[in-house]
Motif scaffolding. Structure first.
Motif, PDB file in Angstrom:
ATOM      1  N   UNK A  68       0.840  -1.203   0.000  1.00 18.26           N
ATOM      2  CA  UNK A  68       0.000   0.000   0.000  1.00 18.26           C
ATOM      3  C   UNK A  68       0.873   1.249   0.000  1.00 18.26           C
ATOM      4  N   UNK A  69       1.931   1.246   0.814  1.00 15.95           N
ATOM      5  CA  UNK A  69       2.832   2.410   0.854  1.00 15.95           C
ATOM      6  C   UNK A  69       3.561   2.611  -0.467  1.00 15.95           C
ATOM      7  N   UNK A  70       3.763   1.524  -1.215  1.00 11.98           N
ATOM      8  CA  UNK A  70       4.458   1.628  -2.501  1.00 11.98           C
ATOM      9  C   UNK A  70       3.577   2.293  -3.555  1.00 11.98           C
ATOM     10  N   UNK A  71       2.290   2.380  -3.274  1.00 16.57           N
ATOM     11  CA  UNK A  71       1.312   3.033  -4.155  1.00 16.57           C
ATOM     12  C   UNK A  71       1.332   2.402  -5.545  1.00 16.57           C
ATOM     13  N   UNK A  72       1.578   3.217  -6.564  1.00 20.48           N
ATOM     14  CA  UNK A  72       1.467   2.733  -7.940  1.00 20.48           C
ATOM     15  C   UNK A  72       2.747   2.107  -8.468  1.00 20.48           C
ATOM     16  N   UNK A  73       3.828   2.238  -7.725  1.00 19.79           N
ATOM     17  CA  UNK A  73       5.085   1.627  -8.166  1.00 19.79           C
ATOM     18  C   UNK A  73       5.517   0.603  -7.127  1.00 19.79           C
ATOM     19  N   UNK A  74       5.500  -0.645  -7.515  1.00 17.37           N
ATOM     20  CA  UNK A  74       5.934  -1.717  -6.624  1.00 17.37           C
ATOM     21  C   UNK A  74       7.300  -2.181  -7.116  1.00 17.37           C
ATOM     22  N   UNK A  75       8.335  -1.915  -6.333  1.00 17.34           N
ATOM     23  CA  UNK A  75       9.680  -2.323  -6.756  1.00 17.34           C
ATOM     24  C   UNK A  75       9.742  -3.829  -7.009  1.00 17.34           C
ATOM     25  N   UNK A  76      10.565  -4.220  -7.957  1.00 16.66           N
ATOM     26  CA  UNK A  76      10.700  -5.633  -8.321  1.00 16.66           C
ATOM     27  C   UNK A  76      11.070  -6.489  -7.119  1.00 16.66           C
ATOM     28  N   UNK A  77      11.946  -5.985  -6.265  1.00 14.14           N
ATOM     29  CA  UNK A  77      12.367  -6.752  -5.090  1.00 14.14           C
ATOM     30  C   UNK A  77      11.176  -7.030  -4.164  1.00 14.14           C
ATOM     31  N   UNK A  78      10.327  -6.035  -3.946  1.00 14.28           N
ATOM     32  CA  UNK A  78       9.138  -6.224  -3.111  1.00 14.28           C
ATOM     33  C   UNK A  78       8.183  -7.209  -3.778  1.00 14.28           C
ATOM     34  N   UNK A  79       8.020  -7.088  -5.092  1.00 15.16           N
ATOM     35  CA  UNK A  79       7.145  -8.001  -5.818  1.00 15.16           C
ATOM     36  C   UNK A  79       7.631  -9.441  -5.682  1.00 15.16           C
ATOM     37  N   UNK A  80       8.937  -9.651  -5.801  1.00 13.77           N
ATOM     38  CA  UNK A  80       9.500 -10.994  -5.652  1.00 13.77           C
ATOM     39  C   UNK A  80       9.326 -11.511  -4.226  1.00 13.77           C
ATOM     40  N   UNK A  81       9.451 -10.636  -3.240  1.00 10.26           N
ATOM     41  CA  UNK A  81       9.230 -11.041  -1.850  1.00 10.26           C
ATOM     42  C   UNK A  81       7.775 -11.442  -1.622  1.00 10.26           C
ATOM     43  N   UNK A  82       6.863 -10.735  -2.271  1.00  6.74           N
ATOM     44  CA  UNK A  82       5.445 -11.101  -2.182  1.00  6.74           C
ATOM     45  C   UNK A  82       5.236 -12.496  -2.766  1.00  6.74           C
ATOM     46  N   UNK A  83       5.833 -12.751  -3.910  1.00  7.65           N
ATOM     47  CA  UNK A  83       5.703 -14.075  -4.535  1.00  7.65           C
ATOM     48  C   UNK A  83       6.290 -15.168  -3.641  1.00  7.65           C
ATOM     49  N   UNK A  84       7.412 -14.884  -2.996  1.00 10.26           N
ATOM     50  CA  UNK A  84       8.000 -15.863  -2.079  1.00 10.26           C
ATOM     51  C   UNK A  84       7.080 -16.110  -0.888  1.00 10.26           C
ATOM     52  N   UNK A  85       6.480 -15.054  -0.368  1.00 12.04           N
ATOM     53  CA  UNK A  85       5.549 -15.203   0.748  1.00 12.04           C
ATOM     54  C   UNK A  85       4.324 -16.011   0.330  1.00 12.04           C
ATOM     55  N   UNK A  86       3.822 -15.748  -0.859  1.00  9.58           N
ATOM     56  CA  UNK A  86       2.667 -16.505  -1.366  1.00  9.58           C
ATOM     57  C   UNK A  86       3.048 -17.978  -1.516  1.00  9.58           C
ATOM     58  N   UNK A  87       4.245 -18.251  -2.004  1.00 14.16           N
ATOM     59  CA  UNK A  87       4.725 -19.622  -2.137  1.00 14.16           C
ATOM     60  C   UNK A  87       4.801 -20.288  -0.764  1.00 14.16           C
TER      61      UNK A  87
END
Length: 143
Positions: A68-87
């Motif tokens: 939410x704090x990243x707003x409209x730009x989600x850094x790639x590193x955060x996106x990858x961390x989200x995917x790892x958490x989902x996994x």
């Protein structure tokens, strides 16, 4: 879950994970309360799962706040961390399903309680729903 969220997809899947981890946490209590005479090893396993699922739930909430704090730009590193958490959440749900199946098939207390069998089947189906959502998201991100 709809897959047309675009940039908001990480937030959408985190919302799902937040909801289902909380559900699974509550399900540990439901099973313990519903099954009178549930064997001690299962009671202890469910108590441990309640703690683990609560911790995962809180971790998901922290990631939601970050996205939410990243707003409209989600850094790639955060996106990858989200995917790892989902996994991680996916694997956790698969393991929780195994425990529920084990309780359903091996517990003498459950074998005497037809309602418990129905509830365990329902709990398993709900966790399988989240597994399906998570698998689709992770599969789409590998392509």
């Amino acid at each position: 879950m709809r897959f047309y969220y675009g940039q908001q997809m990480p937030l959408r899947i985190l919302d799902e994970a937040e909801f289902w981890k909380h559900q699974e946490e509550e399900h540990t209590v439901v099973i313990r309360e519903l099954v009178t005479g549930l064997e001690a090893p299962y009671v202890e396993a469910l108590k441990k799962w309640e703690e683990v699922l609560s911790a995962t739930h809180q971790q998901v909430v922290r990631y939601i706040e970050s996205v939410i704090r990243a707003a409209y730009y989600i850094p790639e590193q955060l996106y990858q961390q989200v995917l790892q958490l989902v996994s991680y959440c996916l694997q956790q749900s698969l393991d929780f399903i195994k425990l529920c199946q084990q309780i359903k098939t091996e517990s003498a207390a459950v074998s005497k309680n037809p309602t418990a069998k129905v509830v365990l089947n329902h709990i398993i189906r709900e966790s399988e729903y989240f597994v399906g959502i998570a698998q689709v998201l992770l599969y789409e991100n590998r392509n």
